[in-house]
Motif scaffolding. Structure first.
Motif, PDB file in Angstrom:
ATOM      1  N   MET A   1       0.849  -1.198   0.000  1.00 24.72           N
ATOM      2  CA  MET A   1       0.000   0.000   0.000  1.00 24.72           C
ATOM      3  C   MET A   1       0.880   1.242   0.000  1.00 24.72           C
ATOM      4  O   MET A   1       1.874   1.307   0.703  1.00 24.72           O
ATOM      5  CB  MET A   1      -0.910   0.006   1.244  1.00 24.72           C
ATOM      6  N   ARG A   2       0.506   2.241  -0.786  1.00 17.94           N
ATOM      7  CA  ARG A   2       1.288   3.446  -0.879  1.00 17.94           C
ATOM      8  C   ARG A   2       1.009   4.336   0.327  1.00 17.94           C
ATOM      9  O   ARG A   2      -0.094   4.396   0.857  1.00 17.94           O
ATOM     10  CB  ARG A   2       0.947   4.203  -2.165  1.00 17.94           C
ATOM     11  N   THR A   3       2.035   5.053   0.796  1.00 21.70           N
ATOM     12  CA  THR A   3       1.869   5.921   1.947  1.00 21.70           C
ATOM     13  C   THR A   3       1.197   7.220   1.532  1.00 21.70           C
ATOM     14  O   THR A   3       1.149   7.587   0.364  1.00 21.70           O
ATOM     15  CB  THR A   3       3.230   6.249   2.566  1.00 21.70           C
ATOM     16  N   VAL A   4       0.684   7.966   2.556  1.00 24.51           N
ATOM     17  CA  VAL A   4       0.062   9.251   2.294  1.00 24.51           C
ATOM     18  C   VAL A   4       1.071  10.191   1.654  1.00 24.51           C
ATOM     19  O   VAL A   4       0.775  10.942   0.735  1.00 24.51           O
ATOM     20  CB  VAL A   4      -0.492   9.855   3.602  1.00 24.51           C
ATOM     21  N   ASP A   5       2.330  10.127   2.139  1.00 17.47           N
ATOM     22  CA  ASP A   5       3.362  11.010   1.613  1.00 17.47           C
ATOM     23  C   ASP A   5       3.594  10.751   0.131  1.00 17.47           C
ATOM     24  O   ASP A   5       3.725  11.685  -0.651  1.00 17.47           O
ATOM     25  CB  ASP A   5       4.663  10.802   2.397  1.00 17.47           C
ATOM     26  N   GLU A   6       3.629   9.497  -0.273  1.00 18.88           N
ATOM     27  CA  GLU A   6       3.825   9.164  -1.681  1.00 18.88           C
ATOM     28  C   GLU A   6       2.660   9.654  -2.529  1.00 18.88           C
ATOM     29  O   GLU A   6       2.858  10.163  -3.638  1.00 18.88           O
ATOM     30  CB  GLU A   6       4.006   7.651  -1.844  1.00 18.88           C
ATOM     31  N   ARG A   7       1.450   9.506  -1.996  1.00 19.82           N
ATOM     32  CA  ARG A   7       0.286   9.984  -2.741  1.00 19.82           C
ATOM     33  C   ARG A   7       0.332  11.506  -2.895  1.00 19.82           C
ATOM     34  O   ARG A   7      -0.033  12.055  -3.938  1.00 19.82           O
ATOM     35  CB  ARG A   7      -1.007   9.548  -2.056  1.00 19.82           C
ATOM     36  N   ALA A   8       0.785  12.204  -1.838  1.00 22.29           N
ATOM     37  CA  ALA A   8       0.899  13.660  -1.903  1.00 22.29           C
ATOM     38  C   ALA A   8       1.937  14.072  -2.943  1.00 22.29           C
ATOM     39  O   ALA A   8       1.733  15.035  -3.693  1.00 22.29           O
ATOM     40  CB  ALA A   8       1.267  14.231  -0.526  1.00 22.29           C
ATOM     41  N   LEU A   9       3.042  13.339  -3.015  1.00 20.57           N
ATOM     42  CA  LEU A   9       4.079  13.648  -4.001  1.00 20.57           C
ATOM     43  C   LEU A   9       3.572  13.428  -5.423  1.00 20.57           C
ATOM     44  O   LEU A   9       3.857  14.213  -6.339  1.00 20.57           O
ATOM     45  CB  LEU A   9       5.322  12.794  -3.747  1.00 20.57           C
ATOM     46  N   TRP A  35      -6.309  22.189  -2.378  1.00 15.73           N
ATOM     47  CA  TRP A  35      -5.487  20.995  -2.117  1.00 15.73           C
ATOM     48  C   TRP A  35      -4.271  21.348  -1.267  1.00 15.73           C
ATOM     49  O   TRP A  35      -3.980  20.671  -0.277  1.00 15.73           O
ATOM     50  CB  TRP A  35      -5.036  20.376  -3.440  1.00 15.73           C
ATOM     51  N   ILE A  36      -3.558  22.415  -1.603  1.00 19.91           N
ATOM     52  CA  ILE A  36      -2.323  22.740  -0.891  1.00 19.91           C
ATOM     53  C   ILE A  36      -2.610  23.208   0.534  1.00 19.91           C
ATOM     54  O   ILE A  36      -1.781  23.061   1.431  1.00 19.91           O
ATOM     55  CB  ILE A  36      -1.502  23.787  -1.669  1.00 19.91           C
ATOM     56  N   ASP A  37      -3.806  23.780   0.764  1.00 17.27           N
ATOM     57  CA  ASP A  37      -4.175  24.225   2.107  1.00 17.27           C
ATOM     58  C   ASP A  37      -4.743  23.103   2.971  1.00 17.27           C
ATOM     59  O   ASP A  37      -4.886  23.269   4.180  1.00 17.27           O
ATOM     60  CB  ASP A  37      -5.205  25.353   2.032  1.00 17.27           C
ATOM     61  N   ALA A  38      -5.046  21.954   2.352  1.00 12.61           N
ATOM     62  CA  ALA A  38      -5.760  20.887   3.066  1.00 12.61           C
ATOM     63  C   ALA A  38      -4.905  20.171   4.090  1.00 12.61           C
ATOM     64  O   ALA A  38      -5.429  19.653   5.085  1.00 12.61           O
ATOM     65  CB  ALA A  38      -6.322  19.875   2.056  1.00 12.61           C
ATOM     66  N   ALA A  39      -3.596  20.105   3.880  1.00 12.71           N
ATOM     67  CA  ALA A  39      -2.752  19.330   4.788  1.00 12.71           C
ATOM     68  C   ALA A  39      -1.303  19.798   4.699  1.00 12.71           C
ATOM     69  O   ALA A  39      -0.836  20.167   3.614  1.00 12.71           O
ATOM     70  CB  ALA A  39      -2.837  17.841   4.452  1.00 12.71           C
ATOM     71  N   PRO A  40      -0.561  19.770   5.812  1.00 12.61           N
ATOM     72  CA  PRO A  40       0.859  20.164   5.788  1.00 12.61           C
ATOM     73  C   PRO A  40       1.684  19.308   4.838  1.00 12.61           C
ATOM     74  O   PRO A  40       2.621  19.811   4.209  1.00 12.61           O
ATOM     75  CB  PRO A  40       1.304  19.966   7.242  1.00 12.61           C
TER      76      PRO A  40
END
Length: 330
Positions: A1-9, A35-40
């Motif tokens: 499973m892909r991580t959240v960080d990978e999905r963000a990238l 999108w950019i404001d949704a999460a650090p």
């Protein structure tokens, strides 16, 4: 499973390809801002993506990157443009031996070394970015703005294609620093100045040092202006130039989120406020465009201007949608 960080990238790579293609619609820009404001991690992924493309800037003519750009610029057949752009961007990075997970911060060329390709920088609506160029120059790139930089070993060249930027130029007498915007150039040696690319004019404000402003569309002996600190030059699209003295402290307040206007046309005021907010001021009546406006407004708060115009009887305010503030003649 892909991580959240990978999905963000992956998502950041897709946004970079789409925004950089020049085909992004206003609604897509608003989606990017949300999108950019949704999460650090989205902000971190966006910064890392910008850094990644800066690192491969000198390989801009590599066939893999050229194919990625062509893929990203094709008009989307549906809302599924993002996976296509992401796949093209990632495929190019992998082909060049890069990975998004291990991408380091951008490495600037050592002093005196030639930078072979332009590096592009963009800011979303509402975000001002601090950019350190390889020569030590610091650029404050205003919200919803774009520029590119290339140092060819002789001249340090920057092109402002949208919005506004302040340049704190590193002194290097042997390598002139030249900013080009809409057919005008600003040449500086060790100075601080703003360049604002407006719809029908280029405004240059000198805070420190000395700059030469020149019309690139004219002959070699055509108009040139040498500004001294505290001067502002407005070069309009119809060829007119005007100069006047300004308060440098007031002129720099946009860096702290205060937008100062002194007898500025309402059309320009609305355009500047729109850089900072997803709620856009829309002038429904052309008679309002040239209305002179003076005052200080907080970036990201178009409601304050609208309320002031309505209270003073200058304009009537209506709202066609949640993201629009429509101004018309009363």
């Amino acid at each position: 499973m892909r991580t959240v960080d990978e999905r963000a990238l992956d998502a950041a790579a897709g946004w970079h390809a789409r925004l950089g293609s020049g085909r992004a619609s206003d609604s897509e820009r608003r989606e990017f801002d949300a999108w950019i404001d949704a999460a650090p991690e989205h902000q971190d992924a966006w910064a890392r993506t910008q850094n990644a493309w800066a690192l491969v800037g000198e390989l801009a003519d590599h066939p893999a990157l050229a194919q990625a750009r062509r893929s990203a610029r094709r008009p989307p057949a549906s809302r599924l443009w993002a996976p296509v752009a992401i796949a093209a961007s990632l495929a190019a990075a992998v082909a060049l031996g890069l990975t998004w997970k291990t991408m380091a911060p951008p490495i600037s060329p050592p002093a005196g070394e030639v930078q072979l390709a332009a590096i592009s920088y963009m800011t979303p609506v509402g975000k001002v970015s601090r950019i350190a160029l390889s020569d030590g120059t610091i650029v404050m790139l205003d919200a919803d703005s774009a520029m590119s930089a290339v140092f060819d070993g002789k001249v340090r060249r920057v092109t402002l294609s949208r919005g506004r930027a302040q340049f704190q130029v590193a002194h290097d007498a042997a390598h002139p620093f030249v900013v080009t915007a809409q057919g005008r150039s600003v040449t500086a040696l060790g100075t601080v100045f703003d360049v604002d690319l407006e719809p029908a004019a280029v405004t240059v404000t000198l805070l420190q040092g000395k700059v030469a402003v020149r019309d690139l569309t004219a002959r070699q002996d055509a108009r040139q202006a040498i500004l001294t600190p505290g001067e502002r030059l407005v070069a309009s699209g119809d060829g007119g130039w005007s100069r006047r003295a300004i308060d440098t402290t007031q002129a720099a307040r946009w860096l702290n989120g205060d937008l100062v206007f002194d007898e500025s046309e309402l059309g320009l005021v609305a355009a500047e406020l729109n850089r900072y907010s997803n709620r856009k001021l829309v002038l429904a009546d052309a008679r309002l465009i040239h209305t002179p406006i003076s005052g200080v407004f907080r970036a990201g708060d178009p409601e304050a201007l609208a309320e002031g115009l309505e209270a003073s009887g200058v304009a009537r305010v209506t709202r066609r949608a949640s993201d629009q503030i429509v101004l018309s003649k009363p």
